[in-house]
Scaffold this motif. Structure first.
Motif, PDB file in Angstrom:
ATOM      1  N   LYS A 269      -5.001   4.459  -7.542  1.00 31.30           N
ATOM      2  CA  LYS A 269      -4.369   3.990  -6.305  1.00 31.30           C
ATOM      3  C   LYS A 269      -5.401   3.348  -5.380  1.00 31.30           C
ATOM      4  CE  LYS A 269      -0.773   7.521  -6.238  1.00 31.30           C
ATOM      5  NZ  LYS A 269      -0.193   8.645  -5.473  1.00 31.30           N
TER       6      LYS A 269
ATOM      7  N   VAL B  56       0.838  -1.196   0.000  1.00 31.61           N
ATOM      8  CA  VAL B  56       0.000   0.000   0.000  1.00 31.61           C
ATOM      9  C   VAL B  56       0.875   1.249   0.000  1.00 31.61           C
ATOM     10  CG1 VAL B  56      -1.663   1.334   1.376  1.00 31.61           C
ATOM     11  CG2 VAL B  56      -1.995  -1.133   1.047  1.00 31.61           C
TER      12      VAL B  56
ATOM     13  N   ILE C 177      -5.474  -0.553  -4.188  1.00 36.40           N
ATOM     14  CA  ILE C 177      -5.388  -0.825  -2.740  1.00 36.40           C
ATOM     15  C   ILE C 177      -6.632  -1.581  -2.284  1.00 36.40           C
ATOM     16  CG2 ILE C 177      -5.429   0.296  -0.470  1.00 36.40           C
ATOM     17  CD1 ILE C 177      -3.572   2.478  -1.766  1.00 36.40           C
TER      18      ILE C 177
ATOM     19  N   GLU D 183      -6.762  -4.874   0.113  1.00 41.10           N
ATOM     20  CA  GLU D 183      -7.463  -4.865   1.408  1.00 41.10           C
ATOM     21  C   GLU D 183      -8.549  -5.921   1.466  1.00 41.10           C
ATOM     22  OE1 GLU D 183      -8.554  -0.734   1.662  1.00 41.10           O
ATOM     23  OE2 GLU D 183      -6.693  -0.231   2.720  1.00 41.10           O
TER      24      GLU D 183
ATOM     25  N   ASN E 193       0.944   4.080  -2.964  1.00 39.65           N
ATOM     26  CA  ASN E 193       0.710   5.496  -2.649  1.00 39.65           C
ATOM     27  C   ASN E 193       1.851   6.398  -3.109  1.00 39.65           C
ATOM     28  OD1 ASN E 193      -1.915   5.637  -1.562  1.00 39.65           O
ATOM     29  ND2 ASN E 193      -1.182   4.718   0.343  1.00 39.65           N
TER      30      ASN E 193
END
Length: 187
Positions: A175, A162, A179, A183, A166
């Motif tokens: 992004k 992550v 992500i 997750e 970023n």
């Protein structure tokens, strides 16, 4: 394809996917990957057909995810003389049997018998951008006319991934989408 100057975006793909592809291609610029690997569009080993997306010609990125698509893929594999198709592309792991009567069922055992009629379709899942069952991969073992397969799930702390996403210059929506896959993979 991008390294060879081919236009890989002659079909509709989500904006976050095209941005991710272009970002990755730029990061790999200068590496001659074709000299490092024996790239093949597909491979047939015994009666097992391997390709990225499906048993159709290169450039057809159609997912195989519905009963109708299972049957069409099984028919195509049969025309090629193959009992099994192993794919990825959709990032969703599955093991499907399509009978000679063209009905489908999920395979619940860890072995199948080849040359018995019908077709077997496998999707190995994904360790990079999982969808559905989390991070996973599959191994296959061939023993005569028997094909064994095993699914493996992985649990990983994605904090570093992550952070790296970023730090890229990709847009915020890309992004966030990338992500979100990470997750949701540990849910």
């Amino acid at each position: 394809d991008l390294a060879d100057g081919k236009d890989s975006f002659d079909y509709a793909i989500p904006e976050f996917v095209s941005e991710s592809i272009l970002w990755t291609a730029n990061e790999l610029k200068g590496l001659r990957l074709e000299s490092m690997f024996n790239w093949q569009e597909s491979l047939i080993l015994n009666s097992i057909y391997f390709s990225h997306a499906n048993p159709y010609p290169y450039g057809n990125w159609q997912y195989i995810e519905s009963p109708e698509q299972y049957v069409l893929a099984a028919k195509k594999l049969a025309k090629m003389g193959c009992d099994v198709g192993v794919f990825g592309h959709s990032h969703r792991q599955y093991a499907i049997n399509v009978s000679e009567e063209l009905t489908h069922s999920h395979i619940t055992s860890d072995k199948v018998v080849l040359n018995k009629g019908g077709s077997y379709l496998f999707n190995a899942g994904s360790v990079g951008q999982p969808r559905g069952k989390g991070l996973n991969f599959m191994t296959l073992t061939i023993n005569g006319h028997q094909l064994g397969f095993k699914n493996y799930g992985l649990e990983i702390d994605f904090k570093s991934s992550v952070d790296q996403i970023n730090k890229t210059n990709m847009c915020i929506s890309t992004k966030l989408k990338l992500i979100s896959y990470l997750e949701s993979s540990n849910d």
